[in-house]
Design a protein around this motif. Sequence first.
Motif, PDB file in Angstrom:
ATOM      1  N   GLN A   6       0.832  -1.158   0.159  1.00 51.96           N
ATOM      2  CA  GLN A   6      -0.022  -0.031   0.058  1.00 51.96           C
ATOM      3  C   GLN A   6       0.863   1.225   0.053  1.00 51.96           C
ATOM      4  OE1 GLN A   6      -2.683  -1.312  -0.661  1.00 51.96           O
ATOM      5  NE2 GLN A   6      -3.314   0.737  -1.308  1.00 51.96           N
ATOM      6  N   ALA A   9       1.817   2.636  -3.153  1.00 49.77           N
ATOM      7  CA  ALA A   9       0.623   3.138  -3.969  1.00 49.77           C
ATOM      8  C   ALA A   9       1.055   4.514  -4.956  1.00 49.77           C
ATOM      9  CB  ALA A   9      -0.735   3.292  -3.591  1.00 49.77           C
ATOM     10  N   TYR A 125      -5.818   3.499 -13.696  1.00 52.99           N
ATOM     11  CA  TYR A 125      -6.357   2.529 -12.446  1.00 52.99           C
ATOM     12  C   TYR A 125      -5.789   2.732 -11.130  1.00 52.99           C
ATOM     13  CZ  TYR A 125      -9.698   1.137 -16.165  1.00 52.99           C
ATOM     14  OH  TYR A 125     -10.450   0.904 -17.144  1.00 52.99           O
ATOM     15  N   TRP A 127      -3.061   1.789  -8.078  1.00 54.29           N
ATOM     16  CA  TRP A 127      -2.626   0.733  -7.409  1.00 54.29           C
ATOM     17  C   TRP A 127      -3.718  -0.124  -7.050  1.00 54.29           C
ATOM     18  CZ3 TRP A 127       2.369  -0.450  -8.075  1.00 54.29           C
ATOM     19  CH2 TRP A 127       3.129  -1.233  -6.911  1.00 54.29           C
ATOM     20  N   THR A 128      -4.356  -0.888  -8.155  1.00 54.99           N
ATOM     21  CA  THR A 128      -5.513  -1.620  -8.109  1.00 54.99           C
ATOM     22  C   THR A 128      -5.411  -2.968  -8.606  1.00 54.99           C
ATOM     23  OG1 THR A 128      -6.606  -0.864  -9.915  1.00 54.99           O
ATOM     24  CG2 THR A 128      -6.866   0.564  -7.810  1.00 54.99           C
TER      25      THR A 128
END
Length: 287
Positions: A6, A9, A125, A127-128
């Motif tokens: 995370q 990101a 999109y 960091w998905t």
Amino acid sequence: MLDFLQELAPFAVPLAALFGLLTGSFLNVVIYRVPVMMERGWTAFAKEHLGLVLTAEERQPFNLIKPDSRCPKCHAPVKPWQNIPVVSYLLLGGKCGSCKTPISKRYPLVELLTGVLFAVVAWQYGWTVVALGGVVLTAMLIALTFIDADTQYLPDQLTLPLVWLGLLFNLNGAFVPLTSAVLGAVCGYMSLWLLCYIYKLLTGKIGMGGGDFKLLAALGAWLGVGVLPVLVFMAALIGVVAALVMRVAKGQQFAFGPSLAMAGWLIFIANDKITAAVKWWLGASGF
Ligand SMILES: [Zn+2]
């Protein structure tokens, strides 16, 4: 581990670009070797069927890993430092380190293209999971585009996994609901198959390869059944423009796969804008 991911990101776009450059280097291998692997497979199958013996050369393993990369001219092995995407090409001045034979510009261009397109996916999109799926889709479409342009083949080894990956990607509705993905795969295949069948009945000619059906099935699995009409319309438009630009003569073979792949990728990135533009265009031209 997830916390650590995370924290990365904010760097999604540069990381995707870097990952794209490295992937592009691998795609160059895929683009060059998969068609050769296919042909070797056919030869082996045909010879076995006819009871013929394979030559020593035909028995040598040839896959994405073996044999090691070599200069096609002087057979000098490619050293690790000569494998850095784009940088090695520039350091070598676009020539083989041993015999100075020019290296095709396409190698660094495929690496750059992959880097740029991966960055666009991450930019759109973030960091998905959708972005992660997006880079897989992008890589496969780049490989298919160049292989089809080179050889007029869309290998099953790439199109079929792309169908299954699209269905898995949408198992929990990452991009479209699973129902739409399943219908997309079936209708994608059937629509082109039917079109081709009717064309053959009317003209007695085969207008399109079976690989195109499987590629559209894959795009249907990834993007859903709803986008198929716009996708085929756009692909036809791209195909016509490309044929005019490249001055493809009448009756000459023309690969439709790259147009499908481009239209599919654009819809993945900007579906709303493209659908709106196509509707506006059809409205303005009186449909
Ligand atoms: Zn050489």
